[in-house]
Design an enzyme around this catalytic site. Structure first.
Site, short mmCIF file in Angstrom:
data_model
loop_
_atom_site.label_atom_id
_atom_site.label_comp_id
_atom_site.label_asym_id
_atom_site.label_seq_id
_atom_site.Cartn_x
_atom_site.Cartn_y
_atom_site.Cartn_z
N HIS A 37 0.85 -1.20 0.00
CA HIS A 37 0.00 0.00 0.00
C HIS A 37 0.88 1.26 0.00
O HIS A 37 0.64 2.20 -0.76
CB HIS A 37 -0.92 -0.02 1.22
CG HIS A 37 -1.74 1.22 1.41
ND1 HIS A 37 -2.98 1.40 0.84
CD2 HIS A 37 -1.47 2.37 2.09
CE1 HIS A 37 -3.46 2.59 1.17
NE2 HIS A 37 -2.56 3.21 1.93
N GLU A 38 1.92 1.24 0.82
CA GLU A 38 2.82 2.41 0.87
C GLU A 38 3.61 2.56 -0.44
O GLU A 38 3.82 3.67 -0.92
CB GLU A 38 3.78 2.28 2.07
CG GLU A 38 3.08 2.24 3.43
CD GLU A 38 2.13 3.42 3.68
OE1 GLU A 38 2.47 4.55 3.31
OE2 GLU A 38 1.03 3.19 4.22
N HIS A 52 1.60 4.41 -2.87
CA HIS A 52 1.65 5.88 -2.74
C HIS A 52 2.89 6.44 -3.46
O HIS A 52 2.82 7.48 -4.10
CB HIS A 52 1.70 6.29 -1.26
CG HIS A 52 0.39 6.21 -0.55
ND1 HIS A 52 -0.76 6.80 -1.03
CD2 HIS A 52 0.04 5.63 0.64
CE1 HIS A 52 -1.76 6.57 -0.18
NE2 HIS A 52 -1.30 5.86 0.84
N GLU A 88 -6.06 6.97 -1.61
CA GLU A 88 -6.00 5.73 -0.82
C GLU A 88 -6.51 4.55 -1.64
O GLU A 88 -5.97 3.44 -1.55
CB GLU A 88 -6.80 5.88 0.47
CG GLU A 88 -6.22 6.89 1.45
CD GLU A 88 -4.77 6.63 1.82
OE1 GLU A 88 -4.31 5.47 1.76
OE2 GLU A 88 -4.06 7.60 2.14
#
Lengths: 314, 161
Positions: free
Chosen positions: A166-167, A170, A233
């Site tokens: 997930h990071e 980003h 997100e």
């Protein structure tokens, strides 16, 4: 008067061309609009339709039309990411456990190979923060920090991989840079046209440092206080599903990790609860991406035992 | 053909060159890895420093086959490359074909010089730990071994082929 009419005709031709070529190039995004601006300007001068001064104006207009973020090179992003992370580390102390950090980097850097942006200027690097908060920060360029509290949510390597993926998502989408207000760098990036190889002088350097400081402040504000927003997100979750699947992890681990986060996050908390949408909202969105739920396949014993050995240091 | 038409033809022709003429690309990361095969799990045959120009042989995605300055060929990931030439420090000659943006790219914005100045003004920030973090490196061989030991089987159609 004749001269004025000729110039007007020249401009009309250029503007018509601008509209035509820009419309043709919309599919290719802002970079192309800028390139087209330069092309129109160069050819306009070559054919005598516009003066050099007018051409420069066209180039500037094209640059203004394109997105702010586009001006930041991977190297610029790298220097921003370093200072953002140094700032995070002055608020959250690092958790100095070589084996745990080594394991985190093995999982994270291996995952990054399967992202759509596997190479950044300085590469992806991961570090545990000594905090019980449930939090994680994606520093621009790939410096990713994760709290002990966040790691405690993970019960398998697949769930840990879901957090890190997930990071990485980003970073892949450069969400941190999107937080930088355009006004921060208009000065630094339009008036400081240093010749290649030249170092900045006193006034120019001061201006660049001011723009840098403002940019760091914008990114920190987003990382720590406001969050990237729902759309970003969702993009990071979509990237995580793709990365997990491609690397060979079970993407359903993202759902079970979010379910655990939902159980443990305190409403109104100053951590992920503050900067991220409700986990339930993310769970529903991820389930749609996966085309359904179900329990993840249990990881093989080899994977689970190395995870347990590393997490023993938590 | 009137003047407007001539301008139109010239612009469209040049725009075509801009779109199709991506023969030269430059390494936009600190160390761009060149691989023997179009895969992250393939052997690294060279590492090119930031700014090195390469010639595109096969403009496929995400892996691009390029010719290196020493004449060898290999595969680089698109995220490591940027179109055109980067004008770097050290007084290299400006290429006649370089655009205004390309020329200024490497000299503008946030650089090490800016960080150094910012650090003087903010001495409490933990840059030592950032440097340590950057020293955590996983080599391609270690990543492969990690995948194997964890019985992870990457999909071959995407990302690392």
């Amino acid at each position: 008067m004749t001269q004025v009419r000729a110039v007007c005709r020249g401009w009309a031709a250029v503007l018509t061309l601008w509209a035509t070529v820009s419309a043709m190039s919309l599919w290719a995004g802002c970079q192309t609009i800028k390139a087209v601006g330069e092309t129109v300007a160069v050819v306009g001068v070559a054919t005598g339709a516009v003066t050099e001064e007018q051409a420069q104006s066209i180039v500037r207009t094209g640059a203004a039309l394109s997105s702010a973020m586009e001006h930041l090179t991977p190297e610029n992003e790298y220097w921003i990411g370093r200072t953002v992370t140094a700032t995070i580390l002055s608020r959250y102390p690092p958790y100095d456990r070589p084996n745990l950090n080594r394991y985190l980097n093995l999982v994270g850097q291996t995952l990054a190979l399967f992202s759509e942006r596997p190479e950044t200027f300085g590469g992806y690097h991961f570090l545990v923060l000594d905090s019980e908060e449930i939090n994680a920060f994606a520093g621009p360029g790939g410096l990713i920090t994760v709290t002990r509290g966040m790691l405690r949510l993970c019960r398998t390597e697949d769930e840990l991989a879901a957090v890190l993926a997930h990071e990485i998502g980003h970073v892949e989408h450069r969400h941190g840079l999107q937080a930088i207000k355009k006004s921060r760098w208009t000065g630094a990036f339009t008036t400081i046209v240093a010749e290649a190889g030249k170092t900045l002088g006193g006034a120019e350097l001061a201006e660049a440092v001011r723009a840098f400081e403002g940019s760091i402040s914008d990114v920190m504000q987003t990382l720590v206080n406001s969050g990237y927003g729902r759309a970003a997100e969702r993009e990071a979750d979509a990237a995580a599903v793709r990365i997990l699947r491609t690397a060979g992890y079970d993407p359903r681990a993202l759902v079970t990790m979010l379910q655990e986060m939902k159980r443990r996050l305190k409403p109104g908390g100053l951590d992920f609860a503050k900067t991220h949408p409700d986990p339930e909202e993310r769970i529903q969105a991820v389930l749609k991406m996966l085309g359904g739920g179900g329990a993840p396949t249990p990881p093989p014993p080899e994977r689970q035992s190395r995870f347990a050995a590393a997490m023993a240091e938590l | 053909m009137n003047r407007s038409m001539r301008v139109a033809v010239a612009v469209l022709a040049t725009a075509g060159i801009v779109t199709a003429g991506a023969e030269t690309m430059s390494v936009q990361v600190r160390s761009g890895q060149v691989r023997a095969t179009a895969s992250y799990l393939g052997a690294v045959i060279a590492e090119l420093p930031y700014g090195t120009a390469v010639q595109v042989e096969t403009p496929s995605k995400p892996w691009i086959r390029v010719k290196l300055p020493d004449g060898r060929s290999g595969w680089m990931h698109e995220s490591a490359l940027i179109r055109g030439r980067l004008q770097l420090r050290g007084g290299e000659t400006v290429q006649a074909s370089a655009s205004v943006n390309e020329v200024a790219l490497a000299a503008k914005g946030f650089t090490q010089q800016v960080e150094t100045e910012y650090r003087k003004q903010n001495p409490t920030l933990k840059f030592t730990w950032v440097d340590r973090m950057e020293s955590y490196r996983v080599t391609p061989a270690e990543a492969q071994a990690f995948l194997r030991a964890g019985r992870l089987q990457p999909r071959t159609a995407e990302g690392a082929q």
